[in-house]
Scaffold this motif. Sequence first.
Motif, PDB file in Angstrom:
ATOM      1  N   CYS A 159       0.763  -1.263   0.191  1.00 29.73           N
ATOM      2  CA  CYS A 159      -0.228  -0.171  -0.084  1.00 29.73           C
ATOM      3  C   CYS A 159       1.196   1.389  -0.237  1.00 29.73           C
ATOM      4  O   CYS A 159       0.199   2.164  -0.259  1.00 29.73           O
ATOM      5  CB  CYS A 159      -0.597  -0.046   1.249  1.00 29.73           C
ATOM      6  SG  CYS A 159      -2.163  -1.245   1.095  1.00 29.73           S
ATOM      7  N   LEU A 160       1.922   1.404   0.156  1.00 31.03           N
ATOM      8  CA  LEU A 160       2.969   2.377   0.337  1.00 31.03           C
ATOM      9  C   LEU A 160       2.868   2.891  -1.140  1.00 31.03           C
ATOM     10  O   LEU A 160       3.694   4.287  -1.189  1.00 31.03           O
ATOM     11  CB  LEU A 160       4.332   2.273   0.947  1.00 31.03           C
ATOM     12  CG  LEU A 160       4.515   1.784   2.014  1.00 31.03           C
ATOM     13  CD1 LEU A 160       5.902   0.777   2.349  1.00 31.03           C
ATOM     14  CD2 LEU A 160       4.397   3.068   3.410  1.00 31.03           C
ATOM     15  N   ARG A 182      -1.956   5.620   5.358  1.00 33.20           N
ATOM     16  CA  ARG A 182      -2.668   4.751   7.018  1.00 33.20           C
ATOM     17  C   ARG A 182      -1.354   3.835   6.701  1.00 33.20           C
ATOM     18  O   ARG A 182      -1.139   2.837   7.874  1.00 33.20           O
ATOM     19  CB  ARG A 182      -3.400   4.180   6.671  1.00 33.20           C
ATOM     20  CG  ARG A 182      -5.170   5.413   6.588  1.00 33.20           C
ATOM     21  CD  ARG A 182      -6.366   5.274   6.516  1.00 33.20           C
ATOM     22  NE  ARG A 182      -7.717   6.115   6.765  1.00 33.20           N
ATOM     23  CZ  ARG A 182      -8.454   6.703   6.495  1.00 33.20           C
ATOM     24  NH1 ARG A 182      -7.783   6.044   4.594  1.00 33.20           N
ATOM     25  NH2 ARG A 182      -8.772   7.869   6.316  1.00 33.20           N
ATOM     26  N   ALA A 183      -1.225   3.282   5.839  1.00 25.00           N
ATOM     27  CA  ALA A 183       0.172   2.331   5.561  1.00 25.00           C
ATOM     28  C   ALA A 183       0.741   2.793   6.504  1.00 25.00           C
ATOM     29  O   ALA A 183       1.329   1.882   6.938  1.00 25.00           O
ATOM     30  CB  ALA A 183       0.091   1.539   4.377  1.00 25.00           C
ATOM     31  N   VAL A 241      12.247  -1.358   8.829  1.00 24.77           N
ATOM     32  CA  VAL A 241      12.839  -0.022   7.458  1.00 24.77           C
ATOM     33  C   VAL A 241      13.647  -0.259   6.219  1.00 24.77           C
ATOM     34  O   VAL A 241      13.592   1.232   5.731  1.00 24.77           O
ATOM     35  CB  VAL A 241      14.425  -0.145   8.699  1.00 24.77           C
ATOM     36  CG1 VAL A 241      15.319   0.920   8.224  1.00 24.77           C
ATOM     37  CG2 VAL A 241      13.445   0.209  10.458  1.00 24.77           C
ATOM     38  N   GLY A 242      13.910  -1.172   5.503  1.00 26.72           N
ATOM     39  CA  GLY A 242      14.448  -1.099   4.214  1.00 26.72           C
ATOM     40  C   GLY A 242      13.275  -0.783   3.398  1.00 26.72           C
ATOM     41  O   GLY A 242      13.192   0.258   2.442  1.00 26.72           O
ATOM     42  N   GLU A 243      11.866  -0.752   3.738  1.00 25.52           N
ATOM     43  CA  GLU A 243      10.860  -0.211   3.197  1.00 25.52           C
ATOM     44  C   GLU A 243      10.633   0.730   3.670  1.00 25.52           C
ATOM     45  O   GLU A 243       9.902   1.495   2.398  1.00 25.52           O
ATOM     46  CB  GLU A 243       9.230  -1.130   3.678  1.00 25.52           C
ATOM     47  CG  GLU A 243       9.237  -2.589   2.891  1.00 25.52           C
ATOM     48  CD  GLU A 243       9.445  -3.388   1.490  1.00 25.52           C
ATOM     49  OE1 GLU A 243       9.672  -1.932   0.734  1.00 25.52           O
ATOM     50  OE2 GLU A 243       9.848  -4.094   1.272  1.00 25.52           O
ATOM     51  N   LEU A 244      10.745   1.346   4.683  1.00 30.07           N
ATOM     52  CA  LEU A 244      10.483   3.197   5.083  1.00 30.07           C
ATOM     53  C   LEU A 244      11.779   3.720   4.219  1.00 30.07           C
ATOM     54  O   LEU A 244      11.159   4.641   3.983  1.00 30.07           O
ATOM     55  CB  LEU A 244      10.604   2.917   5.999  1.00 30.07           C
ATOM     56  CG  LEU A 244       9.046   2.149   6.939  1.00 30.07           C
ATOM     57  CD1 LEU A 244       9.313   2.168   8.921  1.00 30.07           C
ATOM     58  CD2 LEU A 244       8.147   3.065   6.637  1.00 30.07           C
ATOM     59  N   LEU A 245      12.535   3.205   4.359  1.00 31.45           N
ATOM     60  CA  LEU A 245      13.926   3.600   3.726  1.00 31.45           C
ATOM     61  C   LEU A 245      13.698   4.253   2.289  1.00 31.45           C
ATOM     62  O   LEU A 245      13.725   4.709   1.359  1.00 31.45           O
ATOM     63  CB  LEU A 245      15.308   3.195   3.700  1.00 31.45           C
ATOM     64  CG  LEU A 245      15.686   3.468   5.155  1.00 31.45           C
ATOM     65  CD1 LEU A 245      16.835   2.737   5.258  1.00 31.45           C
ATOM     66  CD2 LEU A 245      16.102   4.977   5.841  1.00 31.45           C
ATOM     67  N   ASN A 246      12.642   2.642   1.134  1.00 32.23           N
ATOM     68  CA  ASN A 246      12.451   2.820  -0.287  1.00 32.23           C
ATOM     69  C   ASN A 246      11.367   4.005  -0.357  1.00 32.23           C
ATOM     70  O   ASN A 246      11.193   4.146  -1.269  1.00 32.23           O
ATOM     71  CB  ASN A 246      11.853   1.686  -0.894  1.00 32.23           C
ATOM     72  CG  ASN A 246      13.496   0.535  -0.599  1.00 32.23           C
ATOM     73  OD1 ASN A 246      14.203   1.234  -1.160  1.00 32.23           O
ATOM     74  ND2 ASN A 246      12.620  -0.294  -1.033  1.00 32.23           N
ATOM     75  N   TYR A 247      10.510   4.131   0.952  1.00 27.73           N
ATOM     76  CA  TYR A 247       9.367   5.495   0.813  1.00 27.73           C
ATOM     77  C   TYR A 247       9.931   6.415   0.860  1.00 27.73           C
ATOM     78  O   TYR A 247       9.304   8.099   0.349  1.00 27.73           O
ATOM     79  CB  TYR A 247       8.416   4.662   1.708  1.00 27.73           C
ATOM     80  CG  TYR A 247       7.376   5.694   1.544  1.00 27.73           C
ATOM     81  CD1 TYR A 247       6.278   5.487   0.682  1.00 27.73           C
ATOM     82  CD2 TYR A 247       6.759   6.241   2.310  1.00 27.73           C
ATOM     83  CE1 TYR A 247       5.265   6.023   0.801  1.00 27.73           C
ATOM     84  CE2 TYR A 247       5.991   7.729   2.468  1.00 27.73           C
ATOM     85  CZ  TYR A 247       4.781   7.743   1.533  1.00 27.73           C
ATOM     86  OH  TYR A 247       4.296   8.160   1.349  1.00 27.73           O
TER      87      TYR A 247
END
Length: 116
Positions: A14-15, A25-26, A43-49
């Motif tokens: 959903c990011l 929300r995601a 955290v890897g996904e958050l850094l990609n975002y």
Amino acid sequence: SNAVQRHLNTIVECLKDVDISIRHRALELIFQLVHEDNVERLVGELLNYLVVAQAEHKPELCSKIYDVVERYAPSRRWQIETLITMLGIAGNFATDNISCALIVLIAQTPDLYAYV
């Protein structure tokens, strides 16, 4: 929480949604679902975002990532690597307190001086 954990892949996907409200929300859910066992992946996904996040959201996103990294980091080296990566992505959007905290962390970890 177990039911939500089972849908973690869907939440992470959903990011990438075109609707910003779904992305927000995601993000909120992801920050609530981070723990020791999934911190590296999430955290890897958050850094990609963070790479594609709107500029006005980057400071808060960096602060939240910092909090998660500080709380759940599996090692000092990973913590330092991750914060350096985040600062590289965020640039001037990261707050000064994060940079200062990283400097203190590095100063307190002399066995990683050669690495850093």
